[in-house]
Design an enzyme around this catalytic site. Sequence first.
Site, PDB file in Angstrom:
ATOM      1  N   LYS A 190       0.853  -1.188   0.000  1.00  0.00           N
ATOM      2  CA  LYS A 190       0.000   0.000   0.000  1.00  0.00           C
ATOM      3  C   LYS A 190       0.886   1.234   0.000  1.00  0.00           C
ATOM      4  CE  LYS A 190      -4.250   1.407  -0.157  1.00  0.00           C
ATOM      5  NZ  LYS A 190      -5.151   1.014  -1.239  1.00  0.00           N
ATOM      6  N   SER A 388      -8.721  -0.481  -4.808  1.00  0.00           N
ATOM      7  CA  SER A 388      -8.918  -0.107  -3.414  1.00  0.00           C
ATOM      8  C   SER A 388     -10.408   0.100  -3.156  1.00  0.00           C
ATOM      9  CB  SER A 388      -8.089   1.124  -3.073  1.00  0.00           C
ATOM     10  OG  SER A 388      -7.845   1.198  -1.681  1.00  0.00           O
TER      11      SER A 388
END
Length: 589
Positions: A190, A388
């Site tokens: 991430k 996401s």
Amino acid sequence: MKQFFKFVLATIVGFILIGVLGVVLIIAIVSSAGDQKPQVENNSILTLEFKNPITERTPNNPLADLGILGFDKDKTIGLNDILTNIKKAKTDSNIKGIYLNESYMQSGQATTEEIRNALIDFKKSGKFIIAYSEVYTQGFYYLASVADKVYVNPNGYFEFGGFSSEVTFLKGALDKLGIEAQIIKVGTFKSAVEPLVLTKMSDANRLQVSSYLGSLYDHFLAGVSKSRNVSKDSLFNYANRMSIQYPQDALKYKLVDGLKYKDEVLNDLKKRTGVDLDDDLKTIEISEYTNSTSETKDEESGSSSSRIAMIYASGEISGGDGDDNSIGSEKLSKALRTARLDKKVKAIVLRVNSPGGSSLASDVIWREVALTKKVKPVIVSMGDVAASGGYYIACAADSIFAEPNTITGSIGIFAVLPNMQKFFNDKLGVTFDGVKTGQYADLGDISRALTPAERAILQNQVNHGYDVFTKVVADGRHKTQDYINSIGQGRVWTGSQALKIGLVDRLGNIHDAVKSAAKMAKLKNYKIVNYPEQESKLKQLGSGFTAEVKTRILQSELGDNYQYYDQIKKVTKMMRIPQARLPYNISIK
């Protein structure tokens, strides 16, 4: 006193001019409502030229539609109308072919893929496609490579050097300002926060970017190879050795069919349509063709009372209503509820083109998708990116379609809280003091650093968000949570890769998704209805004019550097808790 009266007079004149302009706009809108549809003459050519970013839906832009203030020069057409018009032209007897004029493809690769596939289908009609440009970017060439003939200006530019992806790092600038980005995240990959805390890519981020960029490039080479009948290995070597530096090189290696000036290309088109060389070509631009009198008769535009709802989810995700370029959880949830409760709507296609955003807003939308699936089929069609939070809202669907070059995955959560104590104290000479009734009453205060206990609280919240995220994905995809965690961790995948690991069900375009929805609902004839409803022209005059003018001024002043301004603006918006967003913007020329 004299200056005062000058100021007052100027202000009054300004208000009068604004009022007059408003009246002119209203009159123009009313008068345009009665305009006749453009006629398509026999032996016409449909011209495709993309000078502006391609959105999911054609904006309801009154300034462009009215042709005033110069905005008509930048008339934007959405992917929905582009695909519809190419399909319409395929069976329109007045359209003899398509002319792909020089364009700078300001679109993601999946959008280009959709248009490219529509052109391939158009060729089945036996009509021609001719492409010409003075400058071929790799994006436009990928589209143009399907044409019957590809021409380039003899002294033009032909780009063919491979793909690259670049990240702008801001840590050095933040350090100079005395601002610390306090990061709380879950997910090795991430990397949305890396520009704030690093000066170069982490090893994990470099690994994932190399992986998905390689996948995108392989698909690009495969497409060009098939269209131009040149092997993938040869194409790779041409790019790797920079063998194609001039248009003559592109001709030598069979990537184009000829070196021509525009007048020569236009003469070629005249010959193909039987027009005398001294006469003008009969052409119609794709934006004008949208409103032409020609119509397409098929199962998607018939008189059936059965409907398939096309719900557009485009842009970053946040709470509230959003707009045509962003997703508001309130507005999109309402659209889903409306379609769910409408008995005429038999199935839903959720078109997702989003890098994510607020994890809470994503969860609110996910809930509506999950509830809708219990009532009627829900099919997701992924655009350029559904990552996401964009994947979060998609994972509950019955089936997920993606293009091979869609960017997806990035299952992870992060939060950014700036510590601006040094900036306030050392740069501005500003200090703060106060009282509080509890130990954590000022949690999130940006004028100081987080305490270890506060950081632990925020980390627990982010961990909880990630646990919820992986659980809803696991339930939606019928996988174990451990498996989703193994392919999650914020890692980004292409559509081709996502198919192999079970994040999507099929590779296909938006039309394939509609067909699947119709099949699940057992429909043979149906209408497509679009949600959410776009704002009216009159309303947009107030809400959109100022923003559009501001954007145009910045783009004019900054040129290609506007992308960096836009990226910095998005980074500053990330500084809220928590986020489920794609690590960065992907731009491949």
